[in-house]
Scaffold this motif. Structure first.
Motif, PDB file in Angstrom:
ATOM      1  N   LYS A  11       1.084  -1.210  -0.195  1.00  0.00           N
ATOM      2  CA  LYS A  11       0.462  -0.004   0.004  1.00  0.00           C
ATOM      3  C   LYS A  11       0.885   1.330  -0.063  1.00  0.00           C
ATOM      4  O   LYS A  11       0.496   2.258  -0.596  1.00  0.00           O
ATOM      5  CB  LYS A  11      -0.826  -0.249   1.322  1.00  0.00           C
ATOM      6  N   LEU A  12       1.839   1.159   0.428  1.00  0.00           N
ATOM      7  CA  LEU A  12       3.051   2.001   0.348  1.00  0.00           C
ATOM      8  C   LEU A  12       3.539   2.963  -0.885  1.00  0.00           C
ATOM      9  O   LEU A  12       4.069   1.822  -1.864  1.00  0.00           O
ATOM     10  CB  LEU A  12       4.020   1.803   1.778  1.00  0.00           C
ATOM     11  N   TYR A  29       7.592   5.578  -4.761  1.00  0.00           N
ATOM     12  CA  TYR A  29       8.027   6.326  -4.216  1.00  0.00           C
ATOM     13  C   TYR A  29       9.210   6.900  -2.269  1.00  0.00           C
ATOM     14  O   TYR A  29      10.261   6.912  -1.860  1.00  0.00           O
ATOM     15  CB  TYR A  29       8.226   8.263  -4.552  1.00  0.00           C
ATOM     16  N   GLN A  30       7.495   6.380  -1.671  1.00  0.00           N
ATOM     17  CA  GLN A  30       7.971   6.076  -0.295  1.00  0.00           C
ATOM     18  C   GLN A  30       8.543   5.427   0.354  1.00  0.00           C
ATOM     19  O   GLN A  30       9.409   5.234   1.882  1.00  0.00           O
ATOM     20  CB  GLN A  30       6.577   6.348   0.323  1.00  0.00           C
ATOM     21  N   ASN A  86      12.185   6.057   2.743  1.00  0.00           N
ATOM     22  CA  ASN A  86      12.343   5.450   3.920  1.00  0.00           C
ATOM     23  C   ASN A  86      13.941   4.282   3.692  1.00  0.00           C
ATOM     24  O   ASN A  86      14.768   4.628   5.071  1.00  0.00           O
ATOM     25  CB  ASN A  86      11.670   4.113   4.063  1.00  0.00           C
ATOM     26  N   GLU A 101      10.576  13.887  -0.946  1.00  0.00           N
ATOM     27  CA  GLU A 101      10.143  14.370   0.171  1.00  0.00           C
ATOM     28  C   GLU A 101      11.395  14.526   1.192  1.00  0.00           C
ATOM     29  O   GLU A 101      11.558  15.122   2.608  1.00  0.00           O
ATOM     30  CB  GLU A 101       9.689  12.965   0.308  1.00  0.00           C
ATOM     31  N   GLN A 123      12.175  16.544   4.498  1.00  0.00           N
ATOM     32  CA  GLN A 123      13.028  15.796   5.999  1.00  0.00           C
ATOM     33  C   GLN A 123      14.000  16.815   6.168  1.00  0.00           C
ATOM     34  O   GLN A 123      14.818  16.036   7.447  1.00  0.00           O
ATOM     35  CB  GLN A 123      12.176  14.827   6.173  1.00  0.00           C
ATOM     36  N   SER A 151      14.087  -6.075  12.137  1.00  0.00           N
ATOM     37  CA  SER A 151      13.281  -5.406  13.278  1.00  0.00           C
ATOM     38  C   SER A 151      14.352  -5.255  14.776  1.00  0.00           C
ATOM     39  O   SER A 151      14.658  -6.158  15.329  1.00  0.00           O
ATOM     40  CB  SER A 151      11.931  -6.166  13.106  1.00  0.00           C
TER      41      SER A 151
END
Lengths: 489, 489
Positions: A15-16, A19-20, A24, A64, A68, A98
């Motif tokens: 879903k992300l 580009y994001q 990230n 982006e 930031q 993680s």
């Protein structure tokens, strides 16, 4: 050029936006020290080709990160990793795993727990619970209708924006009338606080009273979640026997004259777990002890509204207790366990501090639900529901008692409870409950092994056997399974 | 015969049946020592005449009390007060007053409080709040529809009967996807716990970490409800400045090398109260400090979903923090403050203890609401709502900033926040906020006097000026009132 094809992997099925995902990942590479401060990144066209993506996607990612402050656009030179970032020594080339695993990197307090409680049944297994209401009987259609009409009324948008730690004033006003009608309690608003169920009220009251190593009198056995809560707050528990008339008041008096007791916790109706109701004689005697020793008491009357053999007995809180009784009750049992609204009654200054503490734990109450309950109290829905469910639960209690006697005979012992939603069912020693519950599970019946009810007290080989949430057919099935289980001995 | 006409007064207009009123009053008279053990009560016919009631009413009251063991029916002699009751020395002849007054008979802990927060507006007053969402935009119709369909589906009655302290598994599974999509967090179920809003998560995490006199680093200024919570749990706060780049990480590092620090609390996006976002450079530096000193961190990211100038910056929790970051967020701002669902992310063992503690404070979560939210996350409703409200809130932020500049000029100072629901609005010294808020109240505008935002820190004569819950017309009215207020100087 760094191996960006390996370093940056994107997945269009997520879903992300892609580009994001790139942005990230670039942040990750900067944080891992792989992309160093001052480094120029490949031009958007080059990176797009490397990653086989549209150039606009890469530009969006760069923009982006510029906004930031991770990257800086240097005129005529391109896009650079911001050089005010700290230099990190790179560790590995693989993406960061993680950071959350099984175990913490730091130490923390251990919280006491009670053993097994039956949870949500897997599939269609029958469950004997602790004494839960039957959500199938709850006035849920009325509840949802009420919530909907509150939400649809424009002026009620306020309800969803505010709310306070003492609870909705509308509900507290209804409570004044309800507690006067049902318990003869004459209260003003500052004596009433709405909580999330009775448990939050127990925690708040105890947290305001208990200091480390304070002595607290409880029953033996006692409601284990109350015991655990007092212990967590640092109290030392003094246990007083509970017999067929309720908690032993002479023993309480004796302790009070020997030692400095911080507080007494007791369940006056349908004691948890044993279901006994404190007798009239003991109530009077206890009131004397409370007044004489100025003994703070948490009176947990969670089950008051469900009493079958007579009207319920007026709580200690309704008598002359010299302002020493904090009275706790709940609507959770009328509305289904998922809708948690309880209350605490006490002197105004105590309630005010309790609200301050609640604010730190849980900012504010659920204004919408509280207003909905207020309306259902006002229009008589709750009253009608209580009358109806009392009738049904009484029948279920009687049927279960009848069948237990008839089918299990001497294998079990119990006293018919005057109210509430469970029977305190003791099995004879021949049938250890741990084994009974295991064998029952094999036949599709989940029930407690009884351990949690004997927290800190000698085992009675007993469990709370909830009848209220089972209809007649289910009660018959449950007893039939138990009969089969006992035949295995 | 005792003066029963004076002693027992009934009121047919009450909901409580008259026989029950008589029974309750007789219990009171026994408890007050006016009716002594062994005393014979008047026959039902006599008492009925005295009270001008139907005889059946009196009989019902006597029967009720016999079943409760207050009275005993003695064959051929009548009804007697049970003689196993303790003898009480009577005190007065008037009915017992309410035992609850203003002050407690016992002592208890005092809970620190923050000063004034604007509450529910009286009448139609305008309210500038702390940064609340606009409940008028919330997807409430979808919410109620979802709740209704859950309740109407027969298999979902289970939802209302169970529930656990970690939260609904369905919602936790949705959270895994949501947190991965929005924050790049890769988690398993045991890392996720659902709470009542972010505040409960803060309380739980802090309660597991803090022992009396532990040192905790917070911002100056800081979110006052977090400060109060840590102090209540026994911590000593060490304050570190917050400037335009966020909390001062060098100062944190210095403290960590000098003293044993128990934990750090910080708000990474839209710091409360100042709204600044922690810069990329400081985030990287902070991650190093966290890893080096194995510093447990509570990262409060309550406002992550509302960011206007760019995508939000990935949280510390998404980077390599060595398992030291407890990450906290909330859906309360998407759904209206009255529907309180937050979450806490951490190592599995920590989350498991947090659930144990939550059980003592609040047994279980609200299964129905949690399942409803899970469904709204799954079908994209929440995502659409966030997109829509981000757009609206950005416009409102821009309008408010424009009008503040234009109408109030040099009287106020602020930086346009990158996201969130409030502006950190500093008034010049000429206009003390206490007076501004008083004068505003006189003109129908409720706003904070700013004190709560300076809990434990020097006053900046500033307040959080919530814009999200005000529509364009309301924003214009609010600024117009403020303009009038400032003209009074």
């Amino acid at each position: 050029m760094l191996p960006f094809k390996t370093l940056i992997q994107t997945d269009k099925t997520l879903k992300l936006p892609v580009y994001q995902q790139i942005a990230n990942r670039l942040i990750g590479l900067i944080q891992e020290g792989i992309l160093k401060p001052g480094l120029y990144l490949p031009g958007s066209r080059v990176l797009a080709e490397t990653l086989t993506l549209h150039r606009k996607t890469v530009i969006a990612a760069y923009e982006e990160l510029i906004s930031q402050d991770w990257l800086v656009a240097v005129p005529r030179k391109g896009v650079m990793v911001a050089d005010n970032l700290p230099v990190i020594r790179p560790r590995t080339f693989r993406g960061a795993a993680s950071a959350y695993g099984e175990e913490s990197a730091f130490s923390f307090h251990h919280i006491p727990v009670a053993p097994f409680m039956p949870g949500v049944p897997a599939g269609n297994a029958l469950v004997v619970n602790d004494g839960f209401p039957d959500a199938r009987l709850a006035p849920l259609a009325d509840w949802v209708k009420e919530c909907r009409s509150l939400i649809e009324s424009p002026r009620y948008h306020k309800l969803l924006m505010y709310g306070n730690a003492t609870g909705s004033e509308a509900l507290r006003r209804q409570m004044m009338e309800y507690l006067s009608n049902t318990r003869g309690l004459n209260l003003q608003l500052p004596h009433i606080m709405i909580t999330r169920g009775a448990q939050m009220a127990i925690y708040l009251a105890a947290a305001l009273l208990i200091k480390k190593d304070d002595l607290v009198i409880v029953g033996s056995p006692d409601y284990f979640f109350a015991d655990l809560c007092f212990e967590q707050l640092g109290a030392r528990l003094l246990r007083v026997p509970v017999d067929e008339e309720g908690i032993d008041v002479d023993a309480i008096e004796q302790l009070c004259s020997q030692r400095k007791i911080k507080m007494l916790y007791l369940v006056t109706h349908h004691h948890h777990p044993t279901t006994v109701t404190l007798s009239a004689a003991r109530r009077m005697k206890l009131l004397e002890v409370i007044r004489k020793h100025k003994l703070p008491v948490i009176e947990d009357d969670y089950d008051y509204d469900f009493h079958y053999s007579s009207a319920p007995i007026l709580p200690l809180a309704s008598a002359d207790h010299g302002g020493n009784v904090i009275y706790i009750g709940s609507f959770t049992k009328s509305l289904g366990l998922s809708i948690r609204i309880g209350f605490m009654i006490g002197p105004a200054d105590f309630i005010s501090e309790a609200a301050n503490l609640r604010r730190l734990m849980d900012l504010r109450g659920d204004n919408l639900s509280e207003q909905a309950l207020a309306n259902l109290l006002a229009d008589g829905t709750i009253d009608r529901h209580l009358k109806k469910s009392n009738k049904v639960y009484k029948e279920r209690r009687d049927l279960l008692c009848l069948l237990l006697k008839k089918k299990l005979g001497d294998a079990v012992q119990f006293t018919v409870p005057a109210g509430g939603m469970a029977i305190w069912l003791r099995f004879s020693k021949k049938y250890p409950l741990q084994q009974v519950s295991q064998k029952a599970a094999a036949l599709g019946l989940r029930m407690s092994s009884g351990e949690q009810y004997h927290y800190g007290t000698p085992s009675q080989n007993a469990l709370r056997f909830g009848f209220a949430s089972l209809n007649n057919k289910e009660i018959a099935s449950v007893v039939a399974i138990l009969e089969k289980v006992l035949q295995q001995w």
